[in-house]
Design a protein around this motif. Structure first.
Motif, short mmCIF file in Angstrom:
data_model
loop_
_atom_site.label_atom_id
_atom_site.label_comp_id
_atom_site.label_asym_id
_atom_site.label_seq_id
_atom_site.Cartn_x
_atom_site.Cartn_y
_atom_site.Cartn_z
N ASP A 31 0.81 -1.21 0.00
CA ASP A 31 0.00 0.00 0.00
C ASP A 31 0.85 1.27 0.00
O ASP A 31 0.36 2.35 0.26
CB ASP A 31 -0.97 0.01 1.18
CG ASP A 31 -0.25 -0.04 2.53
OD1 ASP A 31 0.99 -0.17 2.54
OD2 ASP A 31 -0.93 0.04 3.56
N GLY A 32 2.14 1.14 -0.32
CA GLY A 32 3.03 2.30 -0.36
C GLY A 32 3.32 2.75 -1.78
O GLY A 32 3.45 1.93 -2.69
N THR A 79 -2.04 9.07 -5.49
CA THR A 79 -1.85 7.63 -5.63
C THR A 79 -1.85 6.94 -4.27
O THR A 79 -2.47 5.89 -4.10
CB THR A 79 -0.56 7.33 -6.41
OG1 THR A 79 -0.63 7.95 -7.69
CG2 THR A 79 -0.36 5.84 -6.58
N GLY A 80 -1.18 7.54 -3.29
CA GLY A 80 -1.19 6.97 -1.95
C GLY A 80 -2.59 6.87 -1.38
O GLY A 80 -2.97 5.84 -0.81
N ALA A 81 -3.39 7.91 -1.58
CA ALA A 81 -4.76 7.91 -1.07
C ALA A 81 -5.60 6.86 -1.80
O ALA A 81 -6.41 6.15 -1.19
CB ALA A 81 -5.38 9.29 -1.23
N VAL A 106 7.58 10.23 -1.49
CA VAL A 106 7.06 9.07 -0.78
C VAL A 106 5.77 9.45 -0.05
O VAL A 106 5.74 10.44 0.68
CB VAL A 106 8.09 8.54 0.25
CG1 VAL A 106 7.56 7.32 0.96
CG2 VAL A 106 9.42 8.26 -0.42
N ALA A 107 4.72 8.64 -0.26
CA ALA A 107 3.49 8.78 0.52
C ALA A 107 3.74 8.08 1.86
O ALA A 107 3.93 6.87 1.89
CB ALA A 107 2.32 8.13 -0.22
N GLU A 108 3.78 8.85 2.94
CA GLU A 108 4.21 8.28 4.23
C GLU A 108 3.07 8.03 5.20
O GLU A 108 3.05 7.01 5.88
CB GLU A 108 5.25 9.21 4.86
CG GLU A 108 6.51 9.27 4.02
CD GLU A 108 7.49 10.33 4.44
OE1 GLU A 108 8.65 10.22 4.02
OE2 GLU A 108 7.12 11.27 5.16
N PHE A 124 -6.43 11.40 2.64
CA PHE A 124 -5.46 12.34 3.19
C PHE A 124 -4.08 11.69 3.14
O PHE A 124 -3.91 10.54 3.53
CB PHE A 124 -5.82 12.68 4.64
CG PHE A 124 -7.24 13.14 4.80
CD1 PHE A 124 -7.56 14.47 4.65
CD2 PHE A 124 -8.26 12.22 5.06
CE1 PHE A 124 -8.88 14.90 4.78
CE2 PHE A 124 -9.58 12.63 5.18
CZ PHE A 124 -9.90 13.98 5.04
N CYS A 125 -3.11 12.45 2.68
CA CYS A 125 -1.76 11.89 2.54
C CYS A 125 -0.73 12.96 2.87
O CYS A 125 -0.85 14.12 2.45
CB CYS A 125 -1.54 11.40 1.10
SG CYS A 125 0.10 10.71 0.83
N SER A 126 0.27 12.56 3.63
CA SER A 126 1.43 13.43 3.82
C SER A 126 2.66 12.63 3.48
O SER A 126 2.67 11.40 3.53
CB SER A 126 1.50 13.97 5.26
OG SER A 126 1.69 12.91 6.17
#
Length: 155
Positions: free
Chosen positions: A31-32, A65-67, A99-101, A111-113
């Motif tokens: 999922d990363g 993409t991360g979300a 990088v989506a952390e 929500f992504c940071s």
């Protein structure tokens, strides 16, 4: 670093505005999500530094993409908020990866940071919010929709 690290795969062209970053590379593990570029002349401003707009685009596609990975649905997800803090500069020829952390998916919003890095150096930090529409937001013929770059069945 002027080479692409192992595991990153080049994205195809034809992804709309994202093509401004070409060549751009993706690494999706579980999922990363990470995206990277080798800073080219077309990414730079008149001072020879990677332009903030290129960094924001890199942050935007990484957050979306991360979300979407967390949400589990491949669809276009418009960005409704994107915040970025520029911390350090990057010059032509440097490898940068976003990088989506920290990612959270709710029913209608994700929500992504994360961060943009050059090796151990932090170039920028970002946070974004994307909207998950109730309808299929993909344009005709698109596999991943505008602004969403997820693995295809062939990956």
């Amino acid at each position: 670093m002027t080479h692409v690290p192992a595991g990153f795969q080049r994205l195809p062209e034809g992804l709309g505005f994202t093509d401004n970053l070409q060549p751009i590379y993706r690494l999706v593990e579980g999922d990363g999500a990470s995206f990277g570029i080798i800073v080219g002349a077309h990414h730079c401003n008149t001072m020879g530094m990677c332009h903030g707009g290129a960094l924001m685009t890199l942050a935007d596609i990484t957050a979306a993409t991360g979300a979407n990975l967390a949400h589990g649905v491949i669809t276009g997800s418009p960005t409704v908020h994107l915040n970025i803090d520029f911390i350090s500069g990057a010059r032509q020829g440097e490898w940068l990866h976003a990088v989506a952390e920290q990612v959270t998916a709710k029913r209608r919003f994700g929500f992504c940071s994360g961060g943009i890095y050059n090796g151990e150096r932090t170039i920028a930090r970002f946070s974004g919010t994307v909207y998950f529409p109730e309808h299929d937001a993909r344009r005709a013929g698109a596999e991943a929709g505008d602004g969403v770059i997820l693995p295809t069945e062939n990956d």
